[in-house]
Design a protein around this motif. Structure first.
Motif, short mmCIF file in Angstrom:
data_model
loop_
_atom_site.label_atom_id
_atom_site.label_comp_id
_atom_site.label_asym_id
_atom_site.label_seq_id
_atom_site.Cartn_x
_atom_site.Cartn_y
_atom_site.Cartn_z
N THR A 224 40.11 82.32 60.55
CA THR A 224 39.04 81.41 60.96
C THR A 224 38.69 80.41 59.86
OG1 THR A 224 37.33 82.99 60.27
CG2 THR A 224 38.07 83.11 62.56
N THR A 225 38.78 80.84 58.61
CA THR A 225 38.50 79.93 57.49
C THR A 225 39.51 78.79 57.45
OG1 THR A 225 37.50 81.71 56.19
CG2 THR A 225 38.27 79.76 54.98
N ARG A 226 40.76 79.11 57.69
CA ARG A 226 41.80 78.10 57.66
C ARG A 226 41.58 77.05 58.77
NH1 ARG A 226 46.80 79.18 59.76
NH2 ARG A 226 46.45 81.41 59.46
N TYR A 227 41.19 77.50 59.93
CA TYR A 227 40.97 76.56 61.02
C TYR A 227 39.62 75.84 60.90
CZ TYR A 227 45.30 77.53 63.34
OH TYR A 227 46.65 77.61 63.63
N GLN A 228 38.70 76.43 60.14
CA GLN A 228 37.47 75.70 59.82
C GLN A 228 37.80 74.44 59.03
OE1 GLN A 228 33.85 76.26 60.41
NE2 GLN A 228 34.19 74.12 59.85
N THR A 229 38.75 74.54 58.12
CA THR A 229 39.17 73.38 57.34
C THR A 229 39.75 72.30 58.24
OG1 THR A 229 39.67 74.81 55.44
CG2 THR A 229 40.67 72.62 55.45
N GLU A 230 40.52 72.72 59.25
CA GLU A 230 41.07 71.74 60.19
C GLU A 230 39.97 71.08 61.01
OE1 GLU A 230 44.08 71.57 64.06
OE2 GLU A 230 44.32 73.20 62.59
N LEU A 231 38.97 71.86 61.41
CA LEU A 231 37.85 71.29 62.15
C LEU A 231 37.09 70.28 61.30
CD1 LEU A 231 36.19 71.44 64.83
CD2 LEU A 231 34.69 73.04 63.64
N ASP A 232 36.91 70.61 60.02
CA ASP A 232 36.21 69.69 59.11
C ASP A 232 36.92 68.34 59.05
OD1 ASP A 232 34.32 71.64 58.56
OD2 ASP A 232 35.28 72.30 56.70
N ARG A 233 38.24 68.38 58.96
CA ARG A 233 39.01 67.12 58.90
C ARG A 233 38.87 66.34 60.20
NH1 ARG A 233 43.11 70.38 56.56
NH2 ARG A 233 44.22 70.35 58.56
N THR A 234 38.97 67.09 61.32
CA THR A 234 38.91 66.42 62.63
C THR A 234 37.55 65.77 62.86
OG1 THR A 234 40.51 67.98 63.55
CG2 THR A 234 39.10 66.81 65.12
N CYS A 235 36.49 66.45 62.46
CA CYS A 235 35.14 65.97 62.76
C CYS A 235 34.55 65.07 61.69
CB CYS A 235 34.21 67.17 62.98
SG CYS A 235 34.51 68.03 64.55
N ALA A 236 35.27 64.85 60.60
CA ALA A 236 34.73 64.03 59.52
C ALA A 236 34.25 62.66 59.99
CB ALA A 236 35.76 63.89 58.41
N PRO A 237 34.99 61.93 60.84
CA PRO A 237 34.51 60.61 61.26
C PRO A 237 33.23 60.66 62.10
CG PRO A 237 36.87 60.82 61.63
CD PRO A 237 36.35 62.19 61.34
N GLN A 238 33.08 61.71 62.95
CA GLN A 238 31.91 61.78 63.84
C GLN A 238 30.74 62.54 63.25
OE1 GLN A 238 34.99 62.92 64.64
NE2 GLN A 238 35.65 62.16 66.64
N LYS A 239 31.03 63.40 62.28
CA LYS A 239 30.01 64.25 61.63
C LYS A 239 29.24 65.06 62.68
CE LYS A 239 29.74 61.28 57.59
NZ LYS A 239 28.89 60.45 56.71
N ASP A 240 27.90 64.88 62.74
CA ASP A 240 27.10 65.75 63.60
C ASP A 240 27.21 65.43 65.08
OD1 ASP A 240 25.77 63.35 63.08
OD2 ASP A 240 23.82 64.23 63.55
#
Length: 426
Positions: free
Chosen positions: A48-64
């Motif tokens: 789950t930690t590894r895929y959290q990193t992927e989610l962070d990258r994906t959502c960086a432009p939209q943030k909240d």
């Protein structure tokens, strides 16, 4: 005290800034880390930690404002690494369809003929591999193994590829007008024209019985989904087979996708004297036992039992063979394994999917979907675990290409041979 309130305000403020995607991912991650009890051996926290990193990258432009839709494919890839067919994501639409199937009423909402067909290598023709009981295809006599070669007189060979061939058939059905299918059937390659008209149908599946000219009955159980309907129907059909004095029974579990455990147990009582499954959770704090004895169903949770009389009971004691394949899953595997363990019938086909020793539990997600999780391990009454796969006593490859080209169903032929009946196709 001011400092405490300030700290709480900071924490609550950070939570409020979490995006919908993050909230959904957090929920799915918790379910996987806390409840998963399947065969996968990965470190779940690291996963789950590894895929959290992927989610962070994906959502960086939209943030909240990152949406649920951004998290869904990441969750799917994450649980895909578990390589466990009992653990998967259900979209809101798929969850609705699953619930409808469990109720025995899954409307198609579009015009359908009730048939599953697959491409045939080297051809644009379509091979019928499943027919929905009571649908237009079933009523018109379309059957497993039929090869569709033309629609409304137009050969499928004229289509540019397999997708176009499949779409051509769908479009013909969607007109609502009668459709003429030209098929090839059986080893004799009998050419037939079947006319049928699409309509909205119930996609829920129910057991069916077909009595062959040689006196052998084929009892097909597509799944155990419809609550309160599958087990009862199995017993009704077994009784019908007995009343018609069939000489032997073939239990068709090829493609059985599983379903409700209580429906499987009730169905099993038509073949086993005392079917039983015990389920134990990951922490071994919950134990649930399903048992049928002397026509009574009992459900025992952590020592507390509930009992009920079965509405109809029939017990098949004649010659029996069970057909399985690589798509026999979950409850289909349970039933096949229990029959094999009791030495009541040989299994014919190939090894099953491999989720016959766990049960799944759908856990609701905040986006309206659900995460199905391998939640329990399953055990026989003697304490031995159910096997992950049911292994055939007679291995016969289910070659759809050969079925399409020759009309011969080799596993069925082997089942007849195991019953001492020589197939006319050989």
């Amino acid at each position: 005290m001011r400092k405490l309130f300030a700290t709480l305000a900071l924490v609550l403020g950070s939570l409020s800034l979490a995006s919908p995607a993050q909230d959904l991912f957090d929920q799915a991650s918790f379910y996987v880390e806390f409840y998963y009890n399947g065969p996968a051996t990965q470190n779940l926290k690291e996963l789950t930690t590894r895929y959290q990193t992927e989610l962070d990258r994906t959502c960086a432009p939209q943030k909240d404002t990152c949406s649920y839709d951004q998290a869904v494919p990441i969750i799917q890839r994450m649980i895909g690494e578990l390589d466990d067919n009992h653990t998967y994501y259900l979209s809101p639409e798929a969850l609705r369809g699953s619930r409808e199937s469990r109720q025995g009423n899954a409307p198609s909402r579009t015009l359908r003929i009730g048939v599953t067909h697959l491409p045939i290598p080297g051809s644009r023709d379509r091979l019928v591999v499943d027919v929905v009981e009571g649908g237009p295809a079933d009523e018109a006599g379309l059957a497993y193994g039929d090869r569709i070669v033309a629609v409304n007189g137009r050969p499928l060979s004229e289509q540019s590829d397999d997708n176009q061939a499949a779409q051509f058939l769908v479009q013909a059905v969607q007109t609502g007008r009668p459709v003429v299918l030209t098929i090839l059937r059986g080893p004799q390659r009998q050419r037939l024209e079947i006319t049928l008209t699409g309509r909205e149908i119930n996609l829920a599946r129910f057991p069916s019985l077909r009595i062959r000219p040689d006196g052998v009955a084929v009892l097909k159980i597509p799944d155990f989904d419809a609550q309160g309907q599958v087990g009862r129907r199995v017993h009704e059909l077994v009784r019908e087979a007995q009343q018609k004095n069939v000489r032997a029974l073939i239990l068709e579990l090829r493609g059985n996708s599983g379903g409700l455990l209580n429906e499987m147990i009730y169905s099993a009582a038509a073949f086993l004297d005392e079917p039983f499954v015990a389920l134990v959770d990951r922490y071994q704090t919950e134990r649930t036992e399903f048992r049928i004895r002397d026509g009574r169903f009992s459900l025992t949770r952590n020592g507390q039992s509930e009992n009920a009389n079965l509405p109809i009971v029939a017990r098949w004691r004649g010659p029996l063979v069970v057909l399985i394949d690589e798509n026999t899953a979950s409850g289909g595997e349970y039933l096949a394994s229990a029959i094999q363990k009791a030495k009541l019938a040989p299994l014919v086909g190939v090894a099953t999917l491999g989720i016959g020793n766990t049960t799944t539990r759908p856990l609701n997600l905040i986006n309206g979907g659900a995460l199905s999780i391998s939640y329990n391990r399953a055990f026989f009454a003697d304490g031995t675990p159910y096997p992950a796969r049911a292994t055939p006593d007679f291995v016969v490859e289910n070659s759809l290409e050969q079925l399409a080209n020759t009309g011969r169903d080799l596993p069925l032929e082997k089942a007849l041979e195991a019953l001492g009946i020589r197939s006319a196709n050989r």
